[in-house]
Design a protein around this motif. Sequence first.
Motif, PDB file in Angstrom:
ATOM      1  N   GLY A 230       0.815  -1.204   0.000  1.00 19.97           N
ATOM      2  CA  GLY A 230       0.000   0.000   0.000  1.00 19.97           C
ATOM      3  C   GLY A 230       0.854   1.261   0.000  1.00 19.97           C
ATOM      4  N   ASN A 231       0.434   2.267  -0.760  1.00 24.03           N
ATOM      5  CA  ASN A 231       1.125   3.553  -0.759  1.00 24.03           C
ATOM      6  C   ASN A 231       0.339   4.523   0.132  1.00 24.03           C
ATOM      7  N   PRO A 232       0.866   4.861   1.307  1.00 22.00           N
ATOM      8  CA  PRO A 232       0.135   5.742   2.213  1.00 22.00           C
ATOM      9  C   PRO A 232       0.245   7.221   1.830  1.00 22.00           C
ATOM     10  N   TYR A 233       0.937   7.506   0.716  1.00 26.04           N
ATOM     11  CA  TYR A 233       1.191   8.895   0.340  1.00 26.04           C
ATOM     12  C   TYR A 233       0.502   9.277  -0.972  1.00 26.04           C
ATOM     13  N   GLN A 234      -0.766   8.913  -1.077  1.00 30.13           N
ATOM     14  CA  GLN A 234      -1.558   9.245  -2.262  1.00 30.13           C
ATOM     15  C   GLN A 234      -2.183  10.628  -2.078  1.00 30.13           C
ATOM     16  N   TYR A 235      -1.371  11.648  -2.306  1.00 31.32           N
ATOM     17  CA  TYR A 235      -1.836  13.012  -2.091  1.00 31.32           C
ATOM     18  C   TYR A 235      -2.576  13.583  -3.296  1.00 31.32           C
ATOM     19  N   LEU A 236      -2.142  13.188  -4.503  1.00 30.43           N
ATOM     20  CA  LEU A 236      -2.628  13.809  -5.735  1.00 30.43           C
ATOM     21  C   LEU A 236      -3.060  12.753  -6.730  1.00 30.43           C
ATOM     22  N   PRO A 237      -3.912  13.113  -7.699  1.00 30.81           N
ATOM     23  CA  PRO A 237      -4.164  12.202  -8.826  1.00 30.81           C
ATOM     24  C   PRO A 237      -2.834  11.891  -9.517  1.00 30.81           C
ATOM     25  N   THR A 238      -2.680  10.671  -9.983  1.00 29.97           N
ATOM     26  CA  THR A 238      -1.397  10.224 -10.517  1.00 29.97           C
ATOM     27  C   THR A 238      -0.863  11.134 -11.619  1.00 29.97           C
ATOM     28  N   ARG A 239      -1.712  11.529 -12.561  1.00 27.91           N
ATOM     29  CA  ARG A 239      -1.240  12.362 -13.672  1.00 27.91           C
ATOM     30  C   ARG A 239      -0.767  13.729 -13.196  1.00 27.91           C
ATOM     31  N   GLU A 240      -1.458  14.270 -12.220  1.00 25.02           N
ATOM     32  CA  GLU A 240      -1.034  15.563 -11.679  1.00 25.02           C
ATOM     33  C   GLU A 240       0.312  15.435 -10.968  1.00 25.02           C
ATOM     34  N   ALA A 241       0.486  14.347 -10.218  1.00 29.63           N
ATOM     35  CA  ALA A 241       1.757  14.106  -9.537  1.00 29.63           C
ATOM     36  C   ALA A 241       2.878  13.927 -10.547  1.00 29.63           C
TER      37      ALA A 241
END
Length: 611
Positions: A230-241
């Motif tokens: 699991g990635n606990p650092y999903q702050y932004l939509p992937t494309r934006e990141a």
Amino acid sequence: MLERLYFLVRYYLYWIIYFIISKEVFVLYHFNKFHGLDTWTQVKIFWVGLRLDASFAAYLSILPFTLLAFSINPKIQKSIFSFVKYFTYLCIIICTLIVTIDLELYRAWGFRIDATPLMYLSSPDEMMASAGASPIGLLIFIWVVISIISILAFHFLFQKVRFEKLPWLNFPIVLFFAAVLIIPIRGGLQLAPINQSAVYFSNKLFANHAAINPLWNFADSWFNKTADKGNPYQYLPTREAESEVSRTLQNSSPTTEYVTDTTITKPNVLIITWESLTAKVFDKTGGIKGVLPELGKIADEGILFRNCFASGDRSDKGLIAILSAFPAQPTASVMTMPKKTAHLPILSQDFKKQGYRTAWYYGGEPEFANIKSYMLAGEFDQLITKENFDPKDMNSKWGAHDHVVFNRLLNDLNGQKEPFFVNYFTLSSHEPFEVPMETVFKGDDMKDKFINAHHYTDRSLGKFIAEAKKQDWWKNTIVIIVADHGHPLPKDDKKIDNFHIPMVWTGGALKVKGKVIDAICSQNDLVATLLAQLRMRNPAYQWSKNIFQQNYQPSAYYVFNDGFGWVAPKGYFAFDNQGKNLIETTGKVDSNLVKQGKAYLQLSFQAFLNL
């Protein structure tokens, strides 16, 4: 009493023999790979692998050893042995199941079983689909046969166990032998507990994998959660990141300032990784005056990167950043996971492809944090470590002090065929900061010891550089001095200060002298910058930026426990992921700057998971 001790020894050896036989089954199952190894390597798979076998055998023996202490009472002796017997049968069945699953998983995945398969328990359809091509019937047959033979062997060896009655005074004696199991569990009396590196001995990856005890590997992965996806650092939509990180990591400029002598086709490269070298003890980076006079002289004659930052707060994270340009993780360490580090690019491989001789030097235990497995995956021609020094030179708690290894390094380089790529990792400035030098900075607290330790390493470095300048190879050599990480000492006011480190380039192959780089940069940028100077660009180092390129985007990222920091020209911040808030800010910290840092952490952690 002797009957009990005899039982304990036999029980422990029973499990070791079980693991040896299991290893034999593994190499037979993968005979094509095993057959391709030379005879000595085949033998060492079993011999070197005994360390992890002995460790897991000790884990399995803890409960029986402890219960046996209570068998002094004859009334419960029979019940205790019955429990030990059925406990062992259950362990045999479960262990053999894992060993059998490992046979086919290794064929499919290329690494020994860990807790990764547990992820699929919640997705039975995918799990069955993955197993579809496996020879299920053969695997069940192997599981059943090995289990039955192991159970029968235990029954034959221990069916006539009878213990004499003993006074209760003997209870602590028997219990003591259970406590002694901590020694094989840790792998010996060394400083660091045993890990996979203990059985890594070859440049042949299969040989190292075959030596691993699959039960130990599985348990280690499970309890340390090394298979958590699991990635606990999903702050932004992937494309934006991805858009944010792409702007940060611009590396497309064809224009590079060359600070090295480009007439030297293949310059030698020596990277000296200095343990805990913080900017706080170096006056040229705003630190205490007089601690590192030799590094100051070296910087004056070379190139000083004044605003460099470490990627993490531990050696295992720093070495990965320096040699593989891979960012550190806030809640994990890729160095401790050999199956992941095997997929990382590493400078030693790049230089080896160009015909360089490669070597890695460290005066301590290379098994610490699985460093050894990482270096072997890097295909270094030589690993010079604690084992390569005389016992009289083991004058530090960690191993051989820095001046000893510097002397060995100088002697070896004088006989080394050029071109060479060498990395030396120092150790004397690690706790407990005890060095073979008269105290220069008076005081007995940790701060003074820390400063004195760095002064000692500085003195050792200065003597090495002075002698190196007299050697023929110096004129063709780039020397890079960089910290593995910073340190809270000598004062711990701001997090950013704990990650601020010096980086200095020197050597006869530099054409630019006395230059100071004030641009913000990271350990990670060392790789792209160095390779660009040598015209050896490698796109695999996607997290590294060339500091000397025309459109260099100055920034640095570092991590601490479940948090990260982001440093840019307009401002700096540190973010605590547990509290979901900024805990330090300097300059102009706006939402766009925070987004940059979060995007970097999100994608770099996902890259770690995907390895």
